[in-house]
Design an enzyme around this catalytic site. Structure first.
Site, PDB file in Angstrom:
ATOM      1  CE  LYS A 133      28.182  35.592  38.465  1.00 12.76           C
ATOM      2  NZ  LYS A 133      28.578  37.005  38.688  1.00 12.76           N
ATOM      3  CG  MET A 174      26.498  41.257  37.122  1.00 17.85           C
ATOM      4  SD  MET A 174      25.590  41.933  35.739  1.00 17.85           S
ATOM      5  CE  MET A 174      25.114  40.438  34.905  1.00 17.85           C
ATOM      6  CB  CYS A 177      30.254  39.197  45.572  1.00 20.14           C
ATOM      7  SG  CYS A 177      28.785  39.852  44.723  1.00 20.14           S
ATOM      8  CG  ASN A 193      27.465  44.129  42.755  1.00 22.62           C
ATOM      9  OD1 ASN A 193      27.709  45.215  43.254  1.00 22.62           O
ATOM     10  ND2 ASN A 193      28.033  43.701  41.636  1.00 22.62           N
ATOM     11  CG  ASN A 195      35.255  41.418  42.768  1.00 24.02           C
ATOM     12  OD1 ASN A 195      34.603  41.939  41.864  1.00 24.02           O
ATOM     13  ND2 ASN A 195      34.891  40.297  43.346  1.00 24.02           N
ATOM     14  CB  SER A 196      34.026  45.611  40.385  1.00 24.75           C
ATOM     15  OG  SER A 196      33.137  45.025  41.290  1.00 24.75           O
ATOM     16  N   GLY A 209      37.099  48.548  34.382  1.00 25.67           N
ATOM     17  CA  GLY A 209      37.613  49.251  33.205  1.00 25.67           C
ATOM     18  C   GLY A 209      38.724  50.230  33.527  1.00 25.67           C
ATOM     19  N   GLY A 214      41.900  44.033  36.352  1.00 23.23           N
ATOM     20  CA  GLY A 214      41.451  45.413  36.502  1.00 23.23           C
ATOM     21  C   GLY A 214      42.032  46.318  35.441  1.00 23.23           C
TER      22      GLY A 214
HETATM   23  O1  RRO Z   1      27.580  38.961  40.386  1.00 25.78           O
HETATM   24  C1  RRO Z   1      28.007  40.085  40.723  1.00 25.78           C
HETATM   25  O2  RRO Z   1      27.261  41.055  40.952  1.00 25.78           O
HETATM   26  C2  RRO Z   1      29.440  40.345  40.906  1.00 25.78           C
HETATM   27  C3  RRO Z   1      30.279  39.530  41.632  1.00 25.78           C
HETATM   28 BR1  RRO Z   1      29.745  37.898  42.352  1.00 25.78          BR
HETATM   29  C4  RRO Z   1      31.627  39.933  41.869  1.00 25.78           C
HETATM   30  O3  RRO Z   1      32.430  39.259  42.526  1.00 25.78           O
HETATM   31  N1  RRO Z   1      32.030  41.101  41.336  1.00 25.78           N
HETATM   32  C5  RRO Z   1      31.212  41.901  40.616  1.00 25.78           C
HETATM   33  O4  RRO Z   1      31.638  42.972  40.156  1.00 25.78           O
HETATM   34  N2  RRO Z   1      29.918  41.499  40.400  1.00 25.78           N
END
Ligand code: RRO
Length: 314
Positions: free
Chosen positions: A44, A74, A132, A134, A197-198, A225, A252
Site C-alpha cells: 500500500k 480512501m 493519489c 484523494n 491510477n484510478s 474497474g 486498470g
Molecule cells: O488511498 C487512496 O485514497 C488512494 C490512493 Br493513495 C491512490 O493512489 N489511488 C486511489 O485510488 N486511492
C-alpha cells in the site's frame, strides 16, 4: 504456454500482481499475496507517519452487473513507512519480487523515505505514487508537470540513480502524453512507469436515495474497474511508444485473462489488478493466470514476448 517473464532482470512466474492499495495494507494481506499465485506484489502507498485516511464509507463497488467498477476515496490510510520497510525485510524474494510504494505528503517526506530505502539491504523495488487523487488539499503531482520534473530530479539523485518507477495518473490528451513522457525520459533511472491510477474525482450517484455513495469529498472519488479499461490501455500504449527504454506496468480494468492479454499487447510487461482483486480476493491470480494461458494456447502463443507490445494498427 509459458507465462514466465522478467522485470528489471528479476525472474517472475507470471506477469500478474496486485494494484497498490488493494490487499496490501497490513501484514496478513501481504502474507496472503505472498502465498497467492501472483507473480509479484506491491505494498500500500505509504506516508512517513501512519494515517487513518478519510471517513467511511470510502470504497463502494459500482453495480454487481455490467459495466462494473469501484469508486474510492480512501485518503491514503496506511501503517506508516517503517511498517512496510519492516515487511520488506521479511518478504520471501525467492517466491516473487516485491515493490514498495511510497506517497509522501511532501517532497521532503518522499526524500526521507527514499533515503532510508537506499540504505536498506532489501531488494524491494521502489514505486513512487505521483497520482493519489484523494487527499483533500493535495493535488495529483502527475498533473503538475513542473512539480513532477522537480520531484524526479530530487528523488533520482536522492536514490543514487538506482532503478525506480512512478505510478502515473491517467492522461487524456496527446500533448500531455508527449510532455509527461519527455520529462520521464530525462531520468534514465526511472526504469518503469505504472499506468494508471484510478480516474480521479468521479461521482457515483444512487438514484433511490438521490445521494452520493461515499462520504469523503461530497462523494467524489477515484474510479476503477470496467469503466477505466480503455483509458488504461491508451495510457499503457502511449507510454510504451514514447518511453522505449522503460518498462510499463499496466493497471486498470483487468478482471480476466482477456484484459490482461490486452494490456500486454498494448505494451505492459506486468499487469496489476485492483477492483477485481478487492472483490474476489487473492484466488483471482490463479483464475486469471489460467485464462491468460488458455487465450495464448488458442492463439498459438507459447510465451508472452510473442505478443508483448505487438498491438496492430489499421
Ligand atoms: O488511498 C487512496 O485514497 C488512494 C490512493 Br493513495 C491512490 O493512489 N489511488 C486511489 O485510488 N486511492
Amino acid at each position: 504456454p509459458n507465462l514466465a517473464t522478467t522485470f528489471l532482470d528479476l525472474p517472475l512466474n507470471n506477469p500478474l500482481m496486485n494494484a497498490s492499495g488493494v490487499w496490501c495494507s497490513v501484514g496478513s494481506q501481504l502474507e496472503a499475496l505472498q502465498e497467492s499465485e501472483a507473480g509479484a506484489m506491491v505494498t500500500k502507498s505509504c506516508t512517513l507517519q501512519p494515517r487513518d485516511g478519510n471517513p467511511e464509507p470510502r470504497y463502494r463497488v459500482l453495480n454487481g452487473d455490467k459495466p462494473w467498477g469501484s469508486i474510492n476515496s480512501m485518503g491514503l490510510p496506511n501503517e506508516g513507512f517503517a511498517y512496510y520497510l519492516r515487511y520488506t525485510e521479511r518478504h520471501d524474494y525467492e517466491s516473487k519480487p516485491l515493490f514498495i510504494s511510497i506517497s509522501g505528503l511532501t517532497l521532503d517526506d518522499n526524500l526521507a523515505m527514499i533515503d532510508s530505502l537506499k540504505d536498506a539491504v532489501t531488494p524491494a523495488i521502489l514505486e513512487i505514487n505521483l497520482s493519489c487523487p484523494n487527499v483533500p488539499g493535495k493535488a495529483q503531482l502527475g498533473y503538475d508537470f513542473d512539480a513532477m520534473d522537480t520531484l524526479l530530479a530530487e528523488v533520482t539523485s536522492g536514490y543514487g540513480q538506482r532503478a525506480l518507477g512512478v505510478k502515473l495518473p491517467p492522461y487524456f490528451d496527446i500533448a500531455h502524453f508527449d510532455e509527461a513522457a519527455a520529462i520521464l525520459n530525462r531520468y534514465p533511472s526511472v526504469a518503469f512507469v505504472t499506468c494508471i491510477n484510478s480516474i480521479g474525482n468521479a461521482l457515483a450517484i444512487d438514484i433511490d436515495s438521490e445521494s452520493v455513495i461515499i462520504k469523503p469529498k461530497d462523494g467524489f472519488g477515484g474510479l476503477g474497474g470496467d469503466y477505466v479499461l480503455p483509458t488504461a490501455l491508451a495510457n499503457v500504449n502511449a507510454f510504451y511508444r514514447r518511453c522505449p527504454e522503460k518498462a510499463i506496468i499496466g493497471c486498470g480494468g483487468v478482471k480476466s485473462g482477456q484484459e490482461a492479454f490486452m494490456h500486454i499487447l498494448a505494451g505492459a510487461t506486468l499487469v496489476q489488478m485492483g477492483t477485481a482483486l478487492y472483490e474476489e480476493g487473492p484466488s483471482i491470480f490463479g483464475r486469471v493466470k489460467a485464462e491468460l494461458s488458455e487465450i495464448m494456447e488458442k492463439k498459438g502463443y507459447s510465451s508472452l514476448s510473442q505478443f508483448h507490445g505487438k498491438l496492430k494498427t489499421l
